[in-house]
Design a protein around this motif. Sequence first.
Motif, PDB file in Angstrom:
ATOM      1  N   GLU A  43       0.838  -1.209   0.000  1.00 56.21           N
ATOM      2  CA  GLU A  43       0.000   0.000   0.000  1.00 56.21           C
ATOM      3  C   GLU A  43       0.870   1.255   0.000  1.00 56.21           C
ATOM      4  N   LEU A  44       0.392   2.280  -0.692  1.00 57.38           N
ATOM      5  CA  LEU A  44       1.077   3.579  -0.655  1.00 57.38           C
ATOM      6  C   LEU A  44       0.778   4.277   0.678  1.00 57.38           C
ATOM      7  N   ALA A  45       1.652   5.174   1.078  1.00 58.08           N
ATOM      8  CA  ALA A  45       1.401   5.955   2.296  1.00 58.08           C
ATOM      9  C   ALA A  45       0.204   6.868   2.060  1.00 58.08           C
ATOM     10  N   GLN A  46      -0.510   7.179   3.114  1.00 59.86           N
ATOM     11  CA  GLN A  46      -1.692   8.036   2.955  1.00 59.86           C
ATOM     12  C   GLN A  46      -1.307   9.410   2.418  1.00 59.86           C
ATOM     13  N   SER A  47      -0.095   9.842   2.744  1.00 60.44           N
ATOM     14  CA  SER A  47       0.337  11.186   2.339  1.00 60.44           C
ATOM     15  C   SER A  47       0.886  11.216   0.907  1.00 60.44           C
ATOM     16  N   TYR A  48       0.956  10.065   0.258  1.00 56.51           N
ATOM     17  CA  TYR A  48       1.610  10.012  -1.062  1.00 56.51           C
ATOM     18  C   TYR A  48       0.747  10.671  -2.136  1.00 56.51           C
ATOM     19  N   THR A  49       1.392  11.510  -2.960  1.00 54.76           N
ATOM     20  CA  THR A  49       0.608  12.203  -3.989  1.00 54.76           C
ATOM     21  C   THR A  49       1.202  12.013  -5.389  1.00 54.76           C
ATOM     22  N   GLY A  50       2.202  11.151  -5.534  1.00 50.91           N
ATOM     23  CA  GLY A  50       2.891  10.989  -6.819  1.00 50.91           C
ATOM     24  C   GLY A  50       1.967  10.540  -7.948  1.00 50.91           C
ATOM     25  N   GLY A  51       2.234  11.011  -9.147  1.00 54.83           N
ATOM     26  CA  GLY A  51       1.443  10.627 -10.311  1.00 54.83           C
ATOM     27  C   GLY A  51       1.979   9.363 -10.962  1.00 54.83           C
ATOM     28  N   HIS A  52       1.504   9.123 -12.182  1.00 58.91           N
ATOM     29  CA  HIS A  52       1.832   7.884 -12.897  1.00 58.91           C
ATOM     30  C   HIS A  52       3.338   7.660 -13.041  1.00 58.91           C
ATOM     31  N   ASP A  53       4.033   8.703 -13.525  1.00 59.78           N
ATOM     32  CA  ASP A  53       5.476   8.540 -13.768  1.00 59.78           C
ATOM     33  C   ASP A  53       6.242   8.302 -12.479  1.00 59.78           C
TER      34      ASP A  53
END
Length: 438
Positions: A379-389
């Motif tokens: 799972e990604l961190a809740q704070s993660y906002t990275g896009g596709h790339d």
Amino acid sequence: MTEKSEFFNPELETMDREQIEKLQLERLKTTVEHCMHSAFYKQRFKEAGLEPGDIRSLDDIRKIPFTTKQDLRDTYPFGMASVPLSQCVRLHSSSGTTGNPTVILHTQKDLNEWANAVARCLWMVGCRPDDVFQNTSGYGMFTGGLGFQYGAERLGMLTVPAAAGNTRRQLKFFTDFGTTVVHAIPSYATRIYEVMQQEGIDPRRDTKLRTLVIGAEPHSEEQRRRIQDMLGVKAYNSFGMSEMCGPGVAFECKEQNGMHIWEDYYIVEIVDPKTLEPVPDGEIGELVLTTINREAMPLLRYRTRDLTRIIPGECPCGRHHKRIDRMKGRSDDMIVLRGVNIFPIQVEQVLMRYKELGSNYLITLKTDEVNDSMTVEVELAQSYTGGHDAQKALIKSITSRLHDEILITPLVMLLQPGSLAQSEGKAVRVKDLRSVFK
Ligand code: AMP
Ligand code: ZN
């Protein structure tokens, strides 16, 4: 020199090696004599041509045959008891995935000693009677419930037997009761933080949490650090197993560098799991434990299947009881994939170094057309906002670091926070769907 008040039982905790070994030999001899009341051990000794009087030194323990989980299953439920059932006041049972479950019996004295051991552990990490202790373990057959309950009461803390699950209610108890100490399995500790975030609770601002006791399942140093940072607490590793009572077998002191194993309760051996010969201190092997302070059902040279090592050297805390390292895993949890041996904890160590990732992950093993393969979902961190790339780059980096660690290239998949199923008890980290018919 450490203050006397730092010890729950200064006399037993600060014994030097000579005193520890003297006490161990006395207790070992008494235990072996006592085991002759158990039909199982009487027969075992007879088969081995061994008499209790043959145990004259601590080294003589090696003459005694090992006891295994299979022995516990074969004698289910009461075949190993060394006292009449009328003297037993409790049993705990751990469910077996195959065959009979196992049963451990306790007299009142056993329960008292167990509570003393757990209280000693909790005191060691700074718990005092003015603390409020909340236990998030399942109660009932799982020993993490009652084991910590009685230990925390013995120490004199106000205890909150919240039991497992219902995280929002747990949080309400934290804030309403001013909980300062929590016992949680590591996977649940991270769950607590997730729900705090959802509820807008800042553990440092809104709670009095100070100490966390984490154990019952393997976790990496990276996972511990994460839990400490998230919750703003010190987290101490606690090791135990139903066969040895439950919690209270080995516990980290404030140094957080290995778990002191209480040698007035247990004789510890680390053996090579294949040859069953002892390995030198510092080397990893299977933990073998002999109970020397138990009445109802002592176990001699019990093969735990847990892999660890003795940490060589003295601990600055003033205790001379040996320290065991964080568990590497259980020998039966080792994954053998395409001839490579992998422990799930190795995967965790890599994942937990990424702040972009959350704490939940699942390793799935499958049989593809020709080869067996591994998928790692995390799972990604809740704070993660990275896009596709950014995610593509993240996957590439994780895959390459995993390859460096486990020599296999897994398929890495990033999931949204909360996607993986949460279990109430110990986390399920591996799903093995491999076909045995290839
Ligand atoms: P149970 O008897 O169901 O409580 O399970 C005991 C088992 O849990 C042990 O044999 C270990 O495999 C595991 N375990 C308990 N405490 C820890 C710990 N602190 N770190 C890693 N594994 C643990
Ligand atoms: Zn120490």
